[in-house]
Design a protein around this motif. Structure first.
Motif, mmCIF file in Angstrom:
data_model
loop_
_atom_site.group_PDB
_atom_site.id
_atom_site.type_symbol
_atom_site.label_atom_id
_atom_site.label_comp_id
_atom_site.label_asym_id
_atom_site.label_seq_id
_atom_site.Cartn_x
_atom_site.Cartn_y
_atom_site.Cartn_z
ATOM 1 N N VAL A 1 -8.743 7.531 -8.571
ATOM 2 C CA VAL A 1 -8.833 7.561 -10.029
ATOM 3 C C VAL A 1 -10.037 6.751 -10.505
ATOM 4 O O VAL A 1 -10.277 5.646 -10.036
ATOM 5 N N MET A 2 -10.767 7.315 -11.450
ATOM 6 C CA MET A 2 -11.917 6.644 -12.072
ATOM 7 C C MET A 2 -11.815 6.825 -13.572
ATOM 8 O O MET A 2 -11.437 7.893 -14.045
ATOM 9 N N THR B 1 -9.473 -4.002 -7.609
ATOM 10 C CA THR B 1 -8.039 -3.697 -7.609
ATOM 11 C C THR B 1 -7.505 -3.868 -9.024
ATOM 12 O O THR B 1 -8.146 -4.484 -9.882
ATOM 13 N N LEU B 2 -6.329 -3.350 -9.257
ATOM 14 C CA LEU B 2 -5.689 -3.519 -10.572
ATOM 15 C C LEU B 2 -5.481 -4.995 -10.885
ATOM 16 O O LEU B 2 -5.766 -5.443 -11.998
ATOM 17 N N LYS C 1 -1.452 3.121 -7.863
ATOM 18 C CA LYS C 1 -1.486 1.743 -7.397
ATOM 19 C C LYS C 1 -2.800 1.524 -6.674
ATOM 20 O O LYS C 1 -3.445 2.475 -6.248
ATOM 21 N N THR C 2 -3.173 0.255 -6.559
ATOM 22 C CA THR C 2 -4.295 -0.127 -5.703
ATOM 23 C C THR C 2 -3.764 -1.114 -4.676
ATOM 24 O O THR C 2 -2.621 -1.577 -4.770
ATOM 25 N N TRP D 1 -11.414 1.928 -5.338
ATOM 26 C CA TRP D 1 -11.479 2.727 -4.117
ATOM 27 C C TRP D 1 -10.120 2.881 -3.452
ATOM 28 O O TRP D 1 -9.863 3.864 -2.774
ATOM 29 N N SER D 2 -9.245 1.896 -3.642
ATOM 30 C CA SER D 2 -7.926 1.969 -3.003
ATOM 31 C C SER D 2 -6.880 2.644 -3.897
ATOM 32 O O SER D 2 -5.696 2.659 -3.555
ATOM 33 N N SER D 3 -7.317 3.198 -5.033
ATOM 34 C CA SER D 3 -6.355 3.838 -5.935
ATOM 35 C C SER D 3 -5.688 5.019 -5.252
ATOM 36 O O SER D 3 -6.323 5.804 -4.557
ATOM 37 N N GLN D 4 -4.396 5.106 -5.474
ATOM 38 C CA GLN D 4 -3.616 6.188 -4.896
ATOM 39 C C GLN D 4 -2.569 6.625 -5.914
ATOM 40 O O GLN D 4 -1.737 5.816 -6.352
ATOM 41 N N LEU D 5 -2.640 7.897 -6.310
ATOM 42 C CA LEU D 5 -1.644 8.418 -7.249
ATOM 43 C C LEU D 5 -0.265 8.297 -6.625
ATOM 44 O O LEU D 5 -0.082 8.595 -5.446
#
Length: 135
Positions: free
Chosen positions: A63-64, A100-101, A28-29, A124-128
């Motif tokens: 994630v990139m 963001t997504l 998610k972002t 930058w705010s991506s978090q698995l």
């Protein structure tokens, strides 16, 4: 000699099977309503994603990847996906690939131009959030 050849064939077959592994993960972002599901096929990247989820990896956790302008069944809430061969993890990245997504989805027609040049997406705010089992 025949036994050695048979063992070699078995080992090559097994290594082809192992290298063909694929796994799916979600992130998610900031502000996203739905997880974004992406596929990985590289064993080292799969292990890295699992290490991030377990807390073993704490540095390169975002994630990139390179956006492909086509939806996938495993990711029904988005009209794009990440190329599994071009997806990785990072700690810091340049601002030009950050979004963001939701913003990426809302501006998908502009991806690859001034917005997310080269289709590179590095939120930058991506978090698995989890590993996803695909049937």
């Amino acid at each position: 000699m025949k036994l050695l050849l048979t063992l070699l064939v078995i080992l090559l077959t097994f290594s082809a099977f192992v290298s063909a592994e694929e796994a799916y993960f979600a992130f998610k972002t900031h502000g996203s309503k739905h997880d974004f599901v992406f596929k990985l096929t590289d064993l080292n990247k799969i292990e890295m994603a699992r290490d991030i989820l377990s807390g073993k990896e704490t540095e390169n956790t975002h994630v990139m990847g390179r956006i492909k302008l086509k939806g996938k069944d495993y990711n029904p809430h988005y009209s794009f996906h990440l190329d599994p061969d071009q997806t990785s993890f990072f700690k810091f990245a340049i601002e030009v690939c950050d979004a963001t997504l939701q913003y990426a989805e809302e501006n998908i027609d502009e991806v690859g131009g001034a917005f997310l040049p080269g289709n590179i997406f590095c939120p930058w705010s991506s978090q698995l959030t989890k590993e996803v089992k695909i049937k």
